[in-house]
Design a protein around this motif. Structure first.
Motif, mmCIF file in Angstrom:
data_model
loop_
_atom_site.group_PDB
_atom_site.id
_atom_site.type_symbol
_atom_site.label_atom_id
_atom_site.label_comp_id
_atom_site.label_asym_id
_atom_site.label_seq_id
_atom_site.Cartn_x
_atom_site.Cartn_y
_atom_site.Cartn_z
ATOM 1 N N PRO A 1 0.815 -1.214 0.000
ATOM 2 C CA PRO A 1 0.000 0.000 0.000
ATOM 3 C C PRO A 1 0.852 1.269 0.000
ATOM 4 O O PRO A 1 1.763 1.403 0.822
ATOM 5 C CB PRO A 1 -0.831 -0.136 1.278
ATOM 6 C CG PRO A 1 -0.966 -1.619 1.443
ATOM 7 C CD PRO A 1 0.352 -2.173 1.016
ATOM 8 N N GLU A 2 0.540 2.182 -0.927
ATOM 9 C CA GLU A 2 1.395 3.357 -1.121
ATOM 10 C C GLU A 2 1.450 4.262 0.105
ATOM 11 O O GLU A 2 2.450 4.947 0.329
ATOM 12 C CB GLU A 2 0.928 4.168 -2.326
ATOM 13 C CG GLU A 2 -0.478 4.749 -2.178
ATOM 14 C CD GLU A 2 -0.776 5.788 -3.249
ATOM 15 O OE1 GLU A 2 0.161 6.191 -3.957
ATOM 16 O OE2 GLU A 2 -1.944 6.197 -3.363
ATOM 17 N N ASN A 3 0.408 4.235 0.960
ATOM 18 C CA ASN A 3 0.449 5.108 2.131
ATOM 19 C C ASN A 3 1.394 4.594 3.212
ATOM 20 O O ASN A 3 1.579 5.222 4.249
ATOM 21 C CB ASN A 3 -0.955 5.336 2.707
ATOM 22 C CG ASN A 3 -1.633 4.045 3.148
ATOM 23 O OD1 ASN A 3 -1.248 2.962 2.717
ATOM 24 N ND2 ASN A 3 -2.649 4.167 3.994
ATOM 25 N N ALA A 4 2.031 3.416 2.980
ATOM 26 C CA ALA A 4 3.051 2.909 3.898
ATOM 27 C C ALA A 4 4.453 3.355 3.484
ATOM 28 O O ALA A 4 5.433 3.008 4.149
ATOM 29 C CB ALA A 4 2.998 1.383 3.960
ATOM 30 N N GLY A 5 4.555 4.133 2.410
ATOM 31 C CA GLY A 5 5.853 4.595 1.931
ATOM 32 C C GLY A 5 6.715 5.288 2.977
ATOM 33 O O GLY A 5 7.921 5.017 3.069
ATOM 34 N N PRO A 6 6.136 6.160 3.826
ATOM 35 C CA PRO A 6 6.956 6.826 4.851
ATOM 36 C C PRO A 6 7.594 5.880 5.865
ATOM 37 O O PRO A 6 8.501 6.283 6.594
ATOM 38 C CB PRO A 6 5.938 7.757 5.539
ATOM 39 C CG PRO A 6 4.881 8.004 4.512
ATOM 40 C CD PRO A 6 4.776 6.729 3.752
ATOM 41 N N LEU A 7 7.143 4.617 5.912
ATOM 42 C CA LEU A 7 7.708 3.663 6.863
ATOM 43 C C LEU A 7 8.983 2.983 6.348
ATOM 44 O O LEU A 7 9.683 2.336 7.121
ATOM 45 C CB LEU A 7 6.679 2.569 7.193
ATOM 46 C CG LEU A 7 5.337 3.023 7.779
ATOM 47 C CD1 LEU A 7 4.463 1.809 8.055
ATOM 48 C CD2 LEU A 7 5.537 3.830 9.056
ATOM 49 N N ILE A 8 9.277 3.138 5.072
ATOM 50 C CA ILE A 8 10.418 2.420 4.481
ATOM 51 C C ILE A 8 11.734 2.743 5.190
ATOM 52 O O ILE A 8 12.517 1.821 5.489
ATOM 53 C CB ILE A 8 10.500 2.686 2.961
ATOM 54 C CG1 ILE A 8 9.302 2.032 2.262
ATOM 55 C CG2 ILE A 8 11.809 2.155 2.385
ATOM 56 C CD1 ILE A 8 9.228 2.305 0.770
ATOM 57 N N PRO A 9 12.050 4.017 5.502
ATOM 58 C CA PRO A 9 13.316 4.290 6.205
ATOM 59 C C PRO A 9 13.445 3.536 7.536
ATOM 60 O O PRO A 9 14.539 3.103 7.901
ATOM 61 C CB PRO A 9 13.275 5.805 6.424
ATOM 62 C CG PRO A 9 12.398 6.318 5.333
ATOM 63 C CD PRO A 9 11.346 5.275 5.145
ATOM 64 N N VAL A 10 12.332 3.375 8.259
ATOM 65 C CA VAL A 10 12.358 2.633 9.525
ATOM 66 C C VAL A 10 12.528 1.141 9.259
ATOM 67 O O VAL A 10 13.256 0.445 9.971
ATOM 68 C CB VAL A 10 11.066 2.890 10.332
ATOM 69 C CG1 VAL A 10 11.053 2.061 11.616
ATOM 70 C CG2 VAL A 10 10.940 4.366 10.664
ATOM 71 N N MET A 11 11.892 0.634 8.207
ATOM 72 C CA MET A 11 11.971 -0.788 7.877
ATOM 73 C C MET A 11 13.400 -1.214 7.546
ATOM 74 O O MET A 11 13.802 -2.339 7.852
ATOM 75 C CB MET A 11 11.041 -1.100 6.703
ATOM 76 C CG MET A 11 9.563 -0.927 7.015
ATOM 77 S SD MET A 11 8.519 -1.034 5.544
ATOM 78 C CE MET A 11 8.746 -2.743 5.096
ATOM 79 N N VAL A 12 14.166 -0.333 6.901
ATOM 80 C CA VAL A 12 15.527 -0.699 6.479
ATOM 81 C C VAL A 12 16.591 -0.181 7.448
ATOM 82 O O VAL A 12 17.783 -0.316 7.184
ATOM 83 C CB VAL A 12 15.812 -0.188 5.045
ATOM 84 C CG1 VAL A 12 14.848 -0.828 4.056
ATOM 85 C CG2 VAL A 12 15.719 1.342 4.968
ATOM 86 N N HIS A 13 16.144 0.393 8.577
ATOM 87 C CA HIS A 13 17.098 0.909 9.565
ATOM 88 C C HIS A 13 17.860 -0.256 10.206
ATOM 89 O O HIS A 13 17.312 -1.330 10.438
ATOM 90 C CB HIS A 13 16.335 1.693 10.638
ATOM 91 C CG HIS A 13 17.195 2.568 11.481
ATOM 92 N ND1 HIS A 13 17.963 2.077 12.520
ATOM 93 C CD2 HIS A 13 17.425 3.909 11.450
ATOM 94 C CE1 HIS A 13 18.608 3.071 13.090
ATOM 95 N NE2 HIS A 13 18.304 4.201 12.467
ATOM 96 N N GLU A 14 19.139 -0.018 10.528
ATOM 97 C CA GLU A 14 19.978 -1.092 11.080
ATOM 98 C C GLU A 14 19.448 -1.628 12.406
ATOM 99 O O GLU A 14 19.623 -2.805 12.739
ATOM 100 C CB GLU A 14 21.418 -0.592 11.288
ATOM 101 C CG GLU A 14 22.179 -0.273 10.008
ATOM 102 C CD GLU A 14 21.858 1.116 9.474
ATOM 103 O OE1 GLU A 14 20.988 1.811 10.079
ATOM 104 O OE2 GLU A 14 22.448 1.517 8.457
ATOM 105 N N GLU A 15 18.771 -0.786 13.184
ATOM 106 C CA GLU A 15 18.286 -1.223 14.493
ATOM 107 C C GLU A 15 16.951 -1.961 14.417
ATOM 108 O O GLU A 15 16.516 -2.559 15.399
ATOM 109 C CB GLU A 15 18.149 -0.013 15.417
ATOM 110 C CG GLU A 15 19.475 0.652 15.774
ATOM 111 C CD GLU A 15 19.279 1.868 16.656
ATOM 112 O OE1 GLU A 15 18.123 2.129 17.080
ATOM 113 O OE2 GLU A 15 20.274 2.562 16.922
ATOM 114 N N THR A 16 16.287 -1.898 13.279
ATOM 115 C CA THR A 16 15.021 -2.615 13.112
ATOM 116 C C THR A 16 15.323 -4.073 12.775
ATOM 117 O O THR A 16 16.029 -4.361 11.821
ATOM 118 C CB THR A 16 14.174 -1.984 11.995
ATOM 119 O OG1 THR A 16 13.842 -0.647 12.367
ATOM 120 C CG2 THR A 16 12.895 -2.772 11.781
#
Length: 796
Positions: free
Chosen positions: A46-61
């Motif tokens: 879903p395109e409205n989840a785009g702002p979550l991508i930086p958190v998803m690929v963060h080293e601490e996640t």
């Protein structure tokens, strides 16, 4: 892979089909991105989840985690009921979509989600289809069932001699796939997906919102590709394999083929939708636990994913590791299994892989090898420990974690504020304790309400270990509550799950109460809900639940359900002032009492297992109708009239008859001689009636045990009964007789024993000092002596 060649208006597009949570898919995705270095990576989501991508690929996640989508249909777009909806988009380390996003970060390539928002997908689906399926408790955004369940796939598995689609997939795409070139591997997968799609009716794709999603994704792909028009750059698209043939057709037919896309978007207000990241678990992501997308055994495939960069035989290594670890755990729990058994299991797994044409043993060879080598004898529930241990290890126990930058819904902030208010420690994962004086301290009562709300929301944060239990009607005399609480990442995950129901703990609890009221509840369940609302202090909801209780009690014809409801209402009436409640329960109690009396005549022929419940209900009615003569005088007379009529029914249950005789005697409506006459009716009747005497005594002693101590009449009748039954019959009746005598205190039991001995000219000393000893008594005593001696010797 499928290439859409560049044109004057668009850059070259490469479509990569994937199966969700496939290590081989993730492996080939990473290799392809490394080789092609596309200009942009577009991922199904879903395109409205785009702002979550930086958190998803963060080293601490740390995976596993999930995107949580919620939608509250306040505008009534989906239905007049304006319901709440939620779904999950889980990610594991070996999820192809997450691999694509991580590779994008690694090489500095922009990434984006290109699917409809969750609310718009719901709007594009027909009732009962797709994400609107009513039977699913946990709806999953990326459901793979279209790729794995149809007649063609069933025939394919049968032809290949494999037991399931998952076994077929593992053999041809996972095990063999790791040795193939990426382009060939994606080509094979696309062929498979095309055949699966051709065997799926077009109308079902429309009903499930699948075609609307593809039209939207095609338009988004064109939008990104048009920005790179006239360049040599590549737009890489990663979507579920079932969508790839549809996207290929739409993108190949020209811009007009995706007509109507704009109408698919924006059907639901953005303000009514929520999207957050939440920690997830391997257990929740396992297909065998009901998760509808992806593969089973996530713990096993996590080992494969971790082993791919380090070994040429990751499957064989993982199989060996799990055979050894499950063997060790089985030895610890069951005390058997040897190293030789483990060697045999490894050898069998390798042998099965060779026979089945696999490069290495996989999950199914592992399961078969452990079953054959670890389970001794027949495979039953008593011998399945090794398989249970293995499956648990193949599922995995890992729970994900999010980085500090992750946004959370307002309900998490409210939870933290409540914890600060009450001084509850959430900085540690160690269990702590709270002791609350709920009836004398207002703040303690508020803290108790908070704990009860957290329990209602099923957060696993708190549990009551001591204090009044209104649901079980226990410990009502206790004035304090003792709670154990412990914070963990799972608490936040649970709160995120219920965030669709409200921005605060109280709002979510209220909304869930309203959801519960929509269900078909009986009187018992309705009153149980009332007790929970009572404990949670949701005063605004008390009247609504009270009205529902009234409605259900009016229509409920279940005698036992009404009895439980009335008992709970009496308890709440008693404790109401202590909890600060001004709710009036008298009218409900009165109505329940009248309904129970009306239903009483139908209870004469109850089953043996219902006797205790029925006797307790009769005792409850006796207590209620006797507490206020002015209010219940008419009901009391009706109650006794019904009881007298029931005793005349020749088919009445003996235990119930005894209970009624005791009540009538205790109320002065029968004499001891009349009760004796009823008892003698069983003693002097047929053999079957004689056997039922034990149940009669059980009911009689429940309501009028003092009859035994009036003269020696009932002692003599008991003695006569014991003398007339055979030893076999006595042993059969012994459980009933034991239950009958549990109503007496120890002192009363001694008194009865002395009276019984006196009938035969004996005393207590005579019973203890026997001149003869039966052989079985002697054997039992000898065995007990030897056991005690051995234990004492071991202690010394």
């Amino acid at each position: 892979m499928e290439r859409i060649l560049r044109s004057e208006k668009m850059a070259e597009i490469i479509l990569l089909p994937v199966r969700h949570h496939s290590p081989a898919c993730a492996y080939h995705i990473s290799r392809t991105i490394e080789k092609l270095r596309p200009a942009v990576i577009l991922v199904e989501g879903p395109e409205n989840a785009g702002p979550l991508i930086p958190v998803m690929v963060h080293e601490e996640t740390k995976a596993p985690f999930a995107i949580y989508y919620s939608y509250h249909d306040e505008a009534g777009v989906l239905s007049e009921e304006k319901e709440r909806y939620k779904c999950y988009y889980p990610f594991l380390d070996y999820s192809p979509e997450l691999a694509a996003l991580r590779e994008g970060k690694k090489y500095g390539i922009p990434t984006a989600f290109i699917d409809l928002s969750y609310g718009d997908i719901l709007a594009a689906s027909q009732a009962g289809k797709g994400l609107l399926k009513e039977e699913e408790e946990k709806s999953n955004y990326n459901d793979d069932y279209l790729l794995s369940r149809n007649e063609y796939l069933k025939r394919l598995c049968e032809k290949a001699g494999l037991r399931s689609f998952d076994e077929f997939w593992e053999k041809y795409f996972e095990l063999n796939g790791l040795a193939q070139e990426s382009e060939k591997w994606f080509g094979n997968l696309l062929t498979y997906c095309t055949l699966a799609r051709e065997n799926t009716p077009e109308e079902s794709l429309e009903e499930e919102g699948c075609l609307a999603r593809e039209r939207f994704m095609a338009e988004k792909i064109r939008e990104y590709a048009s920005r790179k028009a006239g360049t040599e750059e590549i737009v890489l698209v990663v979507t579920g394999g079932f969508h790839t043939p549809g996207l290929r057709a739409l993108l190949s037919e020209g811009p007009d083929a995706a007509g109507g896309v704009k109408a698919a978007r924006g059907k639901v207000p953005a303000k009514d939708q929520g999207v957050y990241l939440m920690p997830y678990s391997m257990e929740a992501a396992d297909a065998l636990n009901g998760y509808a997308s992806g593969m089973p055994f996530p713990g096993f495939y996590q080992k494969i994913w971790a082993g791919i960069p380090e070994s040429d035989t990751p499957y064989k290594d993982a199989v060996l590791d799990l055979i050894v670890s499950s063997g060790k755990e089985t030895r610890r729990k069951e005390g058997y299994l040897s190293t030789y058994d483990e060697i045999c299991a490894c050898s069998m797994a390798d042998g099965l892989a060779g026979l089945r044409g696999k490069r290495e043993p996989g999950a199914y060879e592992l399961l078969d090898a452990v079953l054959a080598s670890f389970v001794k004898g027949e495979y039953t529930i008593a011998t399945d420990t090794p398989l249970r241990i293995l499956r648990k290890q193949m599922t995995g126990r890992a729970v994900g974690a999010l980085c500090k930058q992750a946004d959370v819904p307002p309900i998490i902030h409210d939870f933290e504020a409540q914890c600060r208010k009450f001084g509850i420690k959430t900085g540690s994962t160690l269990e702590a304790e709270s002791t609350l004086s709920v009836f004398s301290n207002k703040k303690h009562r508020q803290q108790s309400m908070f704990y009860h709300r957290m329990v209602w929301l099923n957060t696993t944060f708190a549990r009551k270990v001591k204090g009044p239990n209104l649901q079980l009607k226990k410990d009502r005399n206790l004035m304090r509550e003792i709670w154990k609480y412990k914070w963990s990442a799972q608490v936040n995950s649970s709160l995120i799950e219920v965030s669709v129901y409200g921005a605060t703990i109280e709002e979510a609890a209220i909304s869930l109460v309203r959801e519960e009221l929509k269900k078909d509840l009986g009187a018992k369940e309705s009153v149980l809900l009332l007790t929970r609302v009572f404990e949670m202090g949701l005063r605004e909801q008390m009247q609504a639940v009270y009205d529902r209780v009234h409605e259900q009690m009016m229509g409920d014809t279940d005698f036992y359900s009404l009895a439980e409801a009335v008992r709970s209402l009496l308890m709440m009436e008693e404790l109401g002032p202590l909890y600060g409640s001004k709710m009036e329960f008298e009218s409900l109690i009165h109505m329940g009492c009248r309904k129970m009396i009306t239903l009483l005549p139908s209870m004469t022929g109850i089953k043996d297992e219902d006797l205790n419940g029925c006797m307790n209900a009769l005792k409850l009615l006796y207590q209620i109708t006797g507490r206020d003569e002015a209010a219940y005088g008419q009901e009391r007379e009706s109650y006794f009239a019904v009881l007298e009529k029931m005793t005349l029914d020749s088919g009445i249950h003996a235990g119930l008859n005894g209970c009624i005789q005791g009540i009538l005697y205790g109320s002065g409506r029968e004499t001891a001689q009349e009760v004796e006459k009823a008892c003698r009716g069983y003693l002097s009747g047929t053999k079957e009636q004689l056997i039922h005497t034990a149940q009669f005594f059980k009911g009689l002693f429940f309501t009028a045990r003092d009859l035994v101590f009036i003269g020696d009449t009932f002692i003599r009748m008991l003695d006569e009964f014991y003398g007339r039954v055979t030893e076999e019959e006595f042993m059969e009746l012994l459980p009933e007789l034991r239950m009958a005598f549990t109503y007496f205190t120890p002192r009363e039991t001694d008194k009865i024993a002395a009276a019984a001995a006196g009938l035969h000219g004996k005393g207590g000393r005579d019973i203890l000092e026997r001149t003869e000893v039966y052989p079985d008594w002697y054997a039992y005593g000898k065995e007990t002596d030897e056991y005690v001696k051995a234990r004492m010797g071991a202690a010394n």
